[in-house]
Design a protein around this motif. Structure first.
Motif, short mmCIF file in Angstrom:
data_model
loop_
_atom_site.label_atom_id
_atom_site.label_comp_id
_atom_site.label_asym_id
_atom_site.label_seq_id
_atom_site.Cartn_x
_atom_site.Cartn_y
_atom_site.Cartn_z
N PRO A 72 0.82 -1.22 0.00
CA PRO A 72 0.00 0.00 0.00
C PRO A 72 0.86 1.26 0.00
CG PRO A 72 -0.85 -1.59 1.58
CD PRO A 72 0.45 -2.14 1.10
N HIS A 73 0.34 2.29 -0.64
CA HIS A 73 1.05 3.56 -0.74
C HIS A 73 0.74 4.40 0.49
CE1 HIS A 73 1.11 1.99 -4.80
NE2 HIS A 73 2.15 2.78 -5.03
N ARG A 143 -16.05 6.84 0.21
CA ARG A 143 -16.36 5.80 -0.77
C ARG A 143 -17.85 5.87 -1.11
NH1 ARG A 143 -12.68 3.38 2.84
NH2 ARG A 143 -10.91 2.36 1.82
N ARG A 147 -13.50 7.49 -6.36
CA ARG A 147 -13.19 7.03 -7.72
C ARG A 147 -13.92 7.86 -8.77
NH1 ARG A 147 -10.02 2.99 -8.82
NH2 ARG A 147 -9.36 1.59 -7.14
N HIS A 187 -3.12 2.58 -12.72
CA HIS A 187 -3.04 2.46 -11.27
C HIS A 187 -3.25 3.80 -10.56
CE1 HIS A 187 1.01 3.18 -12.99
NE2 HIS A 187 0.97 4.19 -12.11
N ALA A 189 -5.68 6.05 -9.92
CA ALA A 189 -6.76 6.27 -8.96
C ALA A 189 -6.53 5.46 -7.69
CB ALA A 189 -8.11 5.91 -9.59
N ARG A 190 -6.10 4.21 -7.84
CA ARG A 190 -5.85 3.36 -6.66
C ARG A 190 -4.78 3.98 -5.77
NH1 ARG A 190 -1.92 -0.36 -5.68
NH2 ARG A 190 -1.30 -0.50 -7.87
N VAL A 191 -3.69 4.42 -6.37
CA VAL A 191 -2.58 5.01 -5.60
C VAL A 191 -3.05 6.27 -4.88
CG1 VAL A 191 -0.33 6.14 -5.82
CG2 VAL A 191 -0.79 4.01 -7.06
N LEU A 193 -6.09 7.13 -3.98
CA LEU A 193 -7.03 6.82 -2.90
C LEU A 193 -6.33 6.20 -1.70
CD1 LEU A 193 -10.05 5.49 -4.98
CD2 LEU A 193 -9.85 7.70 -3.82
N GLU A 194 -5.34 5.34 -1.95
CA GLU A 194 -4.59 4.77 -0.83
C GLU A 194 -3.90 5.87 -0.02
OE1 GLU A 194 -3.46 0.38 -2.74
OE2 GLU A 194 -1.88 1.86 -2.36
#
Length: 285
Positions: A72-73, A143, A147, A187, A189-191, A193-194
């Motif tokens: 995880p970032h 959430r 996203r 990747h 959006a995932r990064v 959000l993390e």
């Protein structure tokens, strides 16, 4: 004197691709950008500093052209990744760290975790000094709204750039295009959000990591310069009061009529200020 910048290239760090730019020769300087941004935010400073310094700028993991981490970032993970990238690039001794926004918090984390790597800190509108942050980042913690808000769209990118700069002349098509390209990485959006959810909630930046980090940095015998733009819409300039309270030995400077990126909007003044700071006896040890 400035030099023309070469294109950024790539470094392989523990099997992971890292986009970087290295120029010049002299005392090492490391430039770290903010959340969702790229090393291009330091292009002007890279060019100004390169005649007298060994300058390295990086896309943080999962940003721009750098591959994401397997883990995880988080702030500690980013700081450790920067340390690995510097070692791979042959920069193992103390370097001047210059960090904007999230990059400032990464620089502080690296200094706290591995102080032998750091000659000084220059923190530019840095995260870590207060709870308040733009509502756009706070909403990402919700959430599933996060996203939805991170969809790569020209209008969203333009609005984000407009929030960063006080002078709209800096909201160029090139900068909007760079932001869109970064947001379109699979990747991205995932990064984002993390990172957002590890650092804050919809109420603002979490106090736990801020308190621990500032206490650790205050305990270091390290020259620190903290600068801010007085018209910052991302992290308000009154965070400088917290800087003076928590890091009383730090030097501070407030740029007038300037937004979230003084290194761009006040490039020449910023360069002069930083060079004068590095010339002080404490920063030259």
């Amino acid at each position: 004197m400035t030099i023309a910048l070469p294109p950024a290239d790539w470094l392989t760090v523990v099997g992971r691709r890292v986009r970087r730019r290295i120029t010049g020769d002299g005392p090492p300087v490391v430039l770290l950008h903010g959340i969702g941004r790229t090393l291009d935010d330091f292009a002007a400073q890279h060019e100004l500093l390169a005649p007298d310094h060994r300058v390295i700028s990086l896309d943080l993991p999962g940003h721009g052209g750098s591959a994401p981490l397997d883990a995880p970032h988080t702030l500690p993970a980013l700081a450790a990744a920067v340390a690995e990238a510097l070692s791979t690039a042959g920069i193992t001794g103390p370097a001047h760290l210059v960090g904007n926004s999230l990059g400032g918090a990464v620089a502080m984390r690296l200094a706290a975790d591995d102080p032998a790597r750091v000659a000084s800190l220059v923190l530019v509108n840095s995260a870590g000094f207060g709870r308040e942050v733009t509502v756009a980042l706070r909403l990402l913690a919700l959430r599933p709204l996060g996203r939805l808000l991170l969809r790569p769209h020209p209008a969203i990118a333009r609005r984000a750039e407009r929030a960063i700069f006080h002078d709209p002349a800096y909201v160029t098509e090139e900068r909007i295009g760079t932001a869109l390209a970064a947001a379109r990485q699979p990747h991205a959006a995932r990064v984002m959000l993390e990172l957002v959810r590890s650092l804050g909630t919809w109420r603002g930046v979490r106090p736990q990591w801020r308190e621990e980090l500032l206490a650790a940095v205050a305990a270091l015998d390290l020259p620190i310069l903290v600068v801010w733009g007085d018209r910052d819409l991302i992290l308000p300039a009154h965070h400088l009061a917290a800087v003076r309270a928590r890091l009383p030995r730090a030097r501070t400077h407030l740029f007038a009529d300037t937004g979230h990126m003084p290194q761009i909007e006040r490039a020449a003044e910023f360069y002069t200020l930083v060079n004068e700071f590095w010339a002080l006896p404490a920063a030259r040890r």
